[in-house]
Write an enzyme that holds these catalytic residues in place. Structure first.
Site, short mmCIF file in Angstrom:
data_model
loop_
_atom_site.label_atom_id
_atom_site.label_comp_id
_atom_site.label_asym_id
_atom_site.label_seq_id
_atom_site.Cartn_x
_atom_site.Cartn_y
_atom_site.Cartn_z
N ASP A 1 -4.60 6.41 2.95
CA ASP A 1 -5.29 5.09 2.39
C ASP A 1 -6.63 5.00 2.88
O ASP A 1 -6.91 5.36 4.03
CB ASP A 1 -4.32 4.07 2.85
CG ASP A 1 -4.45 2.76 2.29
OD1 ASP A 1 -5.71 2.09 2.46
OD2 ASP A 1 -3.66 2.43 1.71
N TRP B 1 -2.76 -5.87 -7.04
CA TRP B 1 -3.05 -4.80 -8.16
C TRP B 1 -1.63 -4.32 -8.77
O TRP B 1 -1.42 -3.64 -9.77
CB TRP B 1 -3.80 -3.71 -7.35
CG TRP B 1 -4.42 -2.74 -8.58
CD1 TRP B 1 -4.36 -1.43 -8.54
CD2 TRP B 1 -5.11 -3.13 -9.65
NE1 TRP B 1 -4.96 -0.73 -9.53
CE2 TRP B 1 -5.36 -1.99 -10.38
CE3 TRP B 1 -5.15 -4.26 -10.51
CZ2 TRP B 1 -5.82 -1.86 -11.73
CZ3 TRP B 1 -5.74 -4.02 -11.82
CH2 TRP B 1 -6.00 -2.94 -12.47
N ASN B 2 -0.70 -3.86 -7.59
CA ASN B 2 0.59 -3.38 -8.08
C ASN B 2 1.23 -4.35 -9.37
O ASN B 2 1.53 -3.56 -10.27
CB ASN B 2 1.49 -3.32 -6.96
CG ASN B 2 1.43 -2.18 -5.92
OD1 ASN B 2 0.89 -1.17 -6.47
ND2 ASN B 2 1.77 -2.26 -4.89
N SER B 3 1.32 -5.85 -8.89
CA SER B 3 1.87 -6.52 -9.91
C SER B 3 1.00 -6.55 -11.29
O SER B 3 1.62 -6.60 -12.26
CB SER B 3 1.98 -7.99 -9.44
OG SER B 3 2.81 -7.88 -8.32
N GLN C 1 -6.94 -9.92 -4.62
CA GLN C 1 -6.50 -10.61 -5.55
C GLN C 1 -7.31 -11.48 -6.39
O GLN C 1 -7.22 -11.46 -7.90
CB GLN C 1 -5.28 -11.53 -5.02
CG GLN C 1 -4.33 -10.60 -4.45
CD GLN C 1 -3.30 -11.50 -3.36
OE1 GLN C 1 -3.44 -12.66 -3.46
NE2 GLN C 1 -2.87 -10.84 -2.47
N HIS D 1 0.77 -1.05 -0.07
CA HIS D 1 0.06 -0.12 -0.14
C HIS D 1 0.72 1.31 -0.06
O HIS D 1 0.58 2.00 -0.78
CB HIS D 1 -0.96 0.09 1.23
CG HIS D 1 -2.20 -0.74 1.03
ND1 HIS D 1 -3.49 -0.39 1.10
CD2 HIS D 1 -2.24 -2.13 1.26
CE1 HIS D 1 -4.09 -1.33 0.86
NE2 HIS D 1 -3.51 -2.49 0.90
#
Length: 467
Positions: free
Chosen positions: A120, A363-365, A385, A27
């Site tokens: 966040d 989500w980053n990946s 995920q 995050h």
């Protein structure tokens, strides 16, 4: 803030930005990139996080305007975490941070005519008091997950969710019915309190808008659907990793992963990584090793334990050491590289030899893979995920599923892994997924370039907070 020595007049900054991340690396890394981008516009940014996290982040900022405009405020870990009502220790820990965050925000606000808090979405309660105690404050929620995951969670948590665009919403409903038990349920992914948190976020009235690490080239439909559920604006400012100019790596030591990729053929290597929050069992590691070995595909496999959630001895830690099967590294020598610490994921995905990504679908990946034009083998574990896996597999059609979500409790066998890898890397279907991923990548790169739509959107947000 500056002082005129002749008459002791204090000059306040017009705007100061305070960043309040959730202190998990998956995050806070996103918010830190946004912090650096905002700071590059000559806006003072105060990053409020755990001391050990801040120490890591300081090493990434080297010179330039953004470095001089970022100020770190260390939150010290509470010395004791008293048991409370059977709550998980992470919940108790986070409650302990409410007061130091509130106090820091108040201190920062005295130096500015207006304080802008970007927090966040998980950290709502930590900035609640700031609105009642600071007269010159406004806040924006930052969402670290995909618009698709957020909208799916809303649909499952709020009865009769009001959405203006009925046709698009019908399409979503149709997909859910077609997938049956393959479509993730929020409580199965995120736990029994997830729906209550989603409702709380949706009903939160103290924010002036929402910031998404996404872009309209990837999630236009779901960004629009989210916008129709609220009167607050949404800014899609991602992919955040593409906002900052890349550093000149000519004087940097080349990582072993890049040296390995330099020796491989174009699109021949599958990159395997489950991020920073997943630890596979020894039995599952054995099956994954065998599956990669049997696939005869070249690979880079990042094999590591999940990062500790917070640095405190009171949290449970898994010190069990994961071992590779005996002789595995010798048998795959030359075509397989196992990395047991940090790996330069963006560089790996951006290398011409990388042709696929076996991923947990954080989500980053997902965004990094899409932006680099690399298709995925989707193996979601938990949290958002499973929703991201549905998105890249069923909607974007740039991924193949490693195994059925309905059978998520079962061991994923070596033969299942071998089949998924070979489908992605060695079939016409895999080539078509790669082509679609490359097309998306090109659209994203155009969008984030100067004058592109994504660049205009982030500049629109900057203009909003300094108005």
């Amino acid at each position: 803030m500056s002082t005129n020595s002749s008459n002791n007049v204090v000059h306040l900054d017009e705007v100061i930005v305070a960043m309040v991340p959730f202190p998990d690396f998956s995050h806070l890394n996103q918010l830190f990139v946004l912090a650096r981008f905002i700071a590059s516009h000559n806006i003072p940014v105060h990053f409020i996080c755990l001391a050990d996290r801040n120490q890591d982040l300081k090493h990434r900022v080297q010179g330039g305007l953004s470095a001089s405009n970022i100020h770190f405020h260390d939150l010290l870990v509470p010395s004791s975490l008293d048991a409370g009502n059977g709550l998980p220790s992470i919940v108790i820990f986070m409650k302990k941070l409410v007061e130091p965050i509130r106090r820091t925000c108040i201190d920062i606000s005295t130096n500015a005519k207006r304080l802008v808090i970007i927090h966040d979405s998980i950290m709502m309660d930590h900035i609640r008091d700031a609105h009642s105690l600071i007269p010159n404050v406004e806040s924006y929620k930052f969402h670290a997950i995909s618009a698709f995951a957020i909208y799916s969670g809303l649909r499952q948590s709020i009865d009769h969710l009001v959405v203006d665009d009925d046709d698009d919403d019908d399409d979503h409903e149709k997909m859910i019915k077609q997938m049956h038990d393959e479509f993730p349920l929020l409580d199965r992914c995120c736990g029994p309190y997830a729906a209550a948190l989603v409702r709380k976020e949706h009903e939160w009235k103290l924010n002036s808008g929402n910031i998404m690490n996404s872009c309209r080239e990837v999630e236009s439909k779901y960004l629009d659907l989210l916008a129709h559920t609220t009167d607050r604006q949404y800014w899609a400012v991602g992919p955040l990793h593409m906002l900052l100019e890349s550093r000149d790596s000519s004087n940097m030591t080349k990582n072993e992963c890049i040296e390995f990729l330099d020796k491989q053929d174009v699109n021949s290597v599958i990159y395997v990584s489950f991020g920073t929050t997943t630890t596979l069992t020894q039995e599952q590691v054995n099956e994954l090793a065998l599956g990669l070995e049997q696939s005869n595909c070249s690979f880079i496999w990042v094999l590591r334990q999940a990062d500790k959630k917070m640095e405190t001895e009171n949290f449970e830690e898994n010190d069990e050491k994961i071992e590779l099967p005996i002789g595995f590294e010798d048998r795959v020598d030359g075509r397989g590289l196992v990395v047991k610490n940090w790996a330069p994921q963006l560089e790996i995905l951006g290398h011409t030899s990388t042709g696929g990504f076996l991923s947990h679908c954080g989500w980053n990946s997902c965004l990094e893979s899409i932006s680099m034009g690399v298709p995925l083998a989707a193996w979601p574990i938990n949290y958002d995920q499973p929703f991201n896996a549905v998105f890249v597999t069923n909607l974007l059609k740039i991924a193949t599923s490693v195994r059925s979500w309905a059978r998520r409790e079962e061991l994923v066998t070596a033969s299942t892994i071998e089949k998924a890898v070979n489908k992605l890397m060695g079939t016409t279907e895999g080539i078509e997924m790669r082509q679609r991923a490359v097309e998306l990548s090109n659209k994203i790169k155009n969008s984030v370039s100067r004058g592109g739509d994504a660049r205009k959107e982030i500049e629109s947000f900057i203009s909003c907070i300094i108005k």
